[in-house]
Design an enzyme around this catalytic site. Structure first.
Site, short mmCIF file in Angstrom:
data_model
loop_
_atom_site.label_atom_id
_atom_site.label_comp_id
_atom_site.label_asym_id
_atom_site.label_seq_id
_atom_site.Cartn_x
_atom_site.Cartn_y
_atom_site.Cartn_z
N SER A 124 0.83 -1.20 0.00
CA SER A 124 0.00 0.00 0.00
C SER A 124 0.86 1.25 0.00
O SER A 124 1.98 1.25 0.55
CB SER A 124 -0.86 -0.04 1.26
OG SER A 124 -1.39 1.23 1.53
N TYR A 148 -1.49 -0.34 10.42
CA TYR A 148 -1.81 -0.99 9.14
C TYR A 148 -0.62 -0.86 8.19
O TYR A 148 -0.14 -1.85 7.62
CB TYR A 148 -3.07 -0.36 8.53
CG TYR A 148 -3.28 -0.74 7.08
CD1 TYR A 148 -3.58 -2.05 6.71
CD2 TYR A 148 -3.13 0.21 6.06
CE1 TYR A 148 -3.75 -2.40 5.37
CE2 TYR A 148 -3.31 -0.13 4.73
CZ TYR A 148 -3.61 -1.43 4.38
OH TYR A 148 -3.76 -1.78 3.06
N LYS A 152 2.15 -3.72 6.58
CA LYS A 152 2.51 -3.91 5.16
C LYS A 152 4.02 -3.81 4.98
O LYS A 152 4.64 -4.57 4.23
CB LYS A 152 1.81 -2.85 4.29
CG LYS A 152 0.30 -3.01 4.20
CD LYS A 152 -0.06 -4.23 3.38
CE LYS A 152 -1.53 -4.50 3.33
NZ LYS A 152 -1.89 -5.76 2.69
N1 NAD Z 1 -8.79 -1.39 -1.11
C1 NAD Z 1 -7.81 -0.55 -0.83
O1 NAD Z 1 -8.03 0.65 -0.74
C2 NAD Z 1 -6.40 -1.06 -0.66
C3 NAD Z 1 -5.32 -0.16 -0.77
C4 NAD Z 1 -4.01 -0.65 -0.59
C5 NAD Z 1 -3.80 -2.00 -0.32
N2 NAD Z 1 -4.87 -2.83 -0.19
C6 NAD Z 1 -4.64 -4.24 0.14
O2 NAD Z 1 -5.18 -5.06 -0.87
C7 NAD Z 1 -5.66 -6.28 -0.32
C8 NAD Z 1 -7.09 -6.52 -0.77
O3 NAD Z 1 -7.89 -5.41 -0.37
P1 NAD Z 1 -9.46 -5.37 -0.62
O4 NAD Z 1 -9.83 -3.94 -0.77
O5 NAD Z 1 -9.84 -6.34 -1.66
O6 NAD Z 1 -9.95 -5.86 0.82
P2 NAD Z 1 -11.18 -6.84 1.21
O7 NAD Z 1 -11.38 -6.69 2.67
O8 NAD Z 1 -12.32 -6.58 0.31
O9 NAD Z 1 -10.57 -8.27 0.87
C9 NAD Z 1 -9.69 -8.97 1.72
C10 NAD Z 1 -10.05 -10.44 1.65
O10 NAD Z 1 -9.13 -11.17 2.46
C11 NAD Z 1 -9.88 -12.09 3.27
N3 NAD Z 1 -9.07 -12.32 4.47
C12 NAD Z 1 -8.71 -11.42 5.42
N4 NAD Z 1 -7.92 -11.99 6.34
C13 NAD Z 1 -7.75 -13.29 5.96
C14 NAD Z 1 -7.03 -14.39 6.49
N5 NAD Z 1 -6.32 -14.28 7.61
N6 NAD Z 1 -7.08 -15.57 5.84
C15 NAD Z 1 -7.81 -15.70 4.70
N7 NAD Z 1 -8.51 -14.69 4.16
C16 NAD Z 1 -8.48 -13.49 4.77
C17 NAD Z 1 -11.21 -11.40 3.53
O11 NAD Z 1 -12.26 -12.30 3.86
C18 NAD Z 1 -11.45 -10.74 2.17
O12 NAD Z 1 -12.12 -11.59 1.28
C19 NAD Z 1 -5.51 -6.15 1.20
O13 NAD Z 1 -4.34 -6.81 1.58
C20 NAD Z 1 -5.36 -4.65 1.41
O14 NAD Z 1 -4.60 -4.34 2.55
C21 NAD Z 1 -6.16 -2.40 -0.38
#
Ligand code: NAD
Length: 335
Positions: A124, A148, A152
């Site tokens: 991120s 958070y 990362k």
């Molecule tokens: N959406 C954003 O703004 C953003 C920005 C930067 C980075 N990210 C990163 O991208 C990734 C995906 O983000 P997203 O927006 O799709 O989030 P999201 O919450 O929609 O998806 C995360 C998924 O991971 C699953 N999950 C969480 N912990 C778990 C575990 N311990 N074991 C198995 N499954 C698990 C959840 O059930 C969910 O389906 C994340 O790692 C997030 O930190 C997201």
């Protein structure tokens, strides 16, 4: 090629699953469904016209991961699973270190044991320090200001060390800026139960009548209209970055995934108003702790190394979000 996708039932993961299936990859998803939705995977599979294998599994369960990997034999892993709320990470840091750091370590241990040597990790822009001057290049000073972001960063350090110790390993760190948008069908997008922390899902909630007004945090940032400026990237462009990363050479690679262009909160509200034809009421409130004034990517490295570039603009992102809001008024509920 077979790809294991962790967190594939979440917002970005489900769109990646759809795209991978669509391109002919075989996909296996592991997700604990803590925030993801099983029906998102059904929709991804229906849209692509191909099946997806699913395992209800927490990435911290190393032995379960090993048996899934031994049976599916993936050639690469896309690791989306994780928690992503800055505010929650401040209130409950131990949850973030356990889920994001311990979960990633468990995944890497399983991969090493099964001799799977390509890992694409969702990092991120929050890893960049608050004192840097945007646009941020990948070599800018790091120094996340919340748990958070630190979770990362720790996984990035883990991947750096794994790549040094295991020369056959490809560790690809993708630093996302602000992913928004949805699949143009209106079937796959971001559905947050409760109160979202990010601007666009919140605006969508207002348009759907789930919330009354948007809160704009801060009016005195040194930006054109005093609100925070972010580099919004369409989630489908982000997913293309992951597909491009499947062809990178061995070793550690770090890339920003952003557009290189920033928009203020008021510009995003304006764009959502223009695509929806609705007025979006908002209140300007105090700055939110931990927010920076401006966060914009320098995306040149990804362009040079992977021939990847974000193609979609803010209006297209907002149009797809509005379309998702209309086609899926209850998100993934009731399925
Ligand atoms: N959406 C954003 O703004 C953003 C920005 C930067 C980075 N990210 C990163 O991208 C990734 C995906 O983000 P997203 O927006 O799709 O989030 P999201 O919450 O929609 O998806 C995360 C998924 O991971 C699953 N999950 C969480 N912990 C778990 C575990 N311990 N074991 C198995 N499954 C698990 C959840 O059930 C969910 O389906 C994340 O790692 C997030 O930190 C997201």
């Amino acid at each position: 090629m077979r790809i294991l996708v962790t967190g594939g039932a979440g917002f970005i993961g489900a769109l990646a699953v759809w795209r991978l299936l669509d391109l002919g990859y075989d996909v296996c998803v592991v997700d604990n469904l803590s925030s993801g939705h099983r029906s998102a995977l059904d929709r991804a599979s229906r849209l692509a016209g191909r099946p997806v294998e699913f395992h209800l599994c927490d990435v911290r369960q190393t032995s379960q991961l090993i048996s899934i990997m031994q049976s599916f034999r993936p050639e690469a892993v896309m690791h989306f699973a994780g928690l992503k709320s800055v505010a929650e990470s401040v209130a409950c840091p131990e949850l973030y270190y356990e889920n994001n750091v311990q979960g990633s370590l468990s995944l890497v241990q399983a991969m090493l044991q099964c001799q799977i040597d390509r890992l694409i990790f969702s990092s991120s822009a929050t890893v960049y320090g608050a004192n840097g001057v945007p646009p941020f290049g990948e070599d800018a000073e790091l120094g996340p200001v919340n748990p958070y972001g630190r979770s990362k960063w720790m996984v990035e350090l883990l991947m750096r060390d794994i790549c040094s110790a295991h020369p056959e390993f490809s560790g690809i760190i993708l630093r996302y800026f602000n992913p928004v948008g949805a699949h143009p069908s209106g079937l796959l997008g971001e559905w947050v139960q409760g109160s979202p922390n990010n601007l666009v899902p919140y605006v969508m909630g207002v348009l759907q009548g789930r919330f009354d007004r948007v809160r704009v945090f801060g009016s005195d940032y040194p930006t054109s209209d005093g609100s925070g400026v972010r580099d919004y990237i369409h989630v489908l462009d982000l997913v293309e970055g992951h597909v491009a990363a499947l062809n990178l050479p061995k070793g550690l690679s770090v890339f920003n995934l952003g557009t290189g262009r920033g928009y203020s909160v008021h510009e995003v509200i304006q764009a959502m108003q223009s695509v929806s034809g609705r007025i979006i009421p908002f209140d300007v409130v105090d700055r939110r702790p931990g927010d920076v004034a401006v966060s914009i990517a320098d995306p040149c490295r990804a362009h040079q190394a992977m021939a990847w570039k974000a193609e979609r603009g803010l209006i297209e992102m907002c149009q797809d979000v509005w379309n998702f809001a209309q086609c899926s008024p209850k998100g993934y509920e009731l399925e």
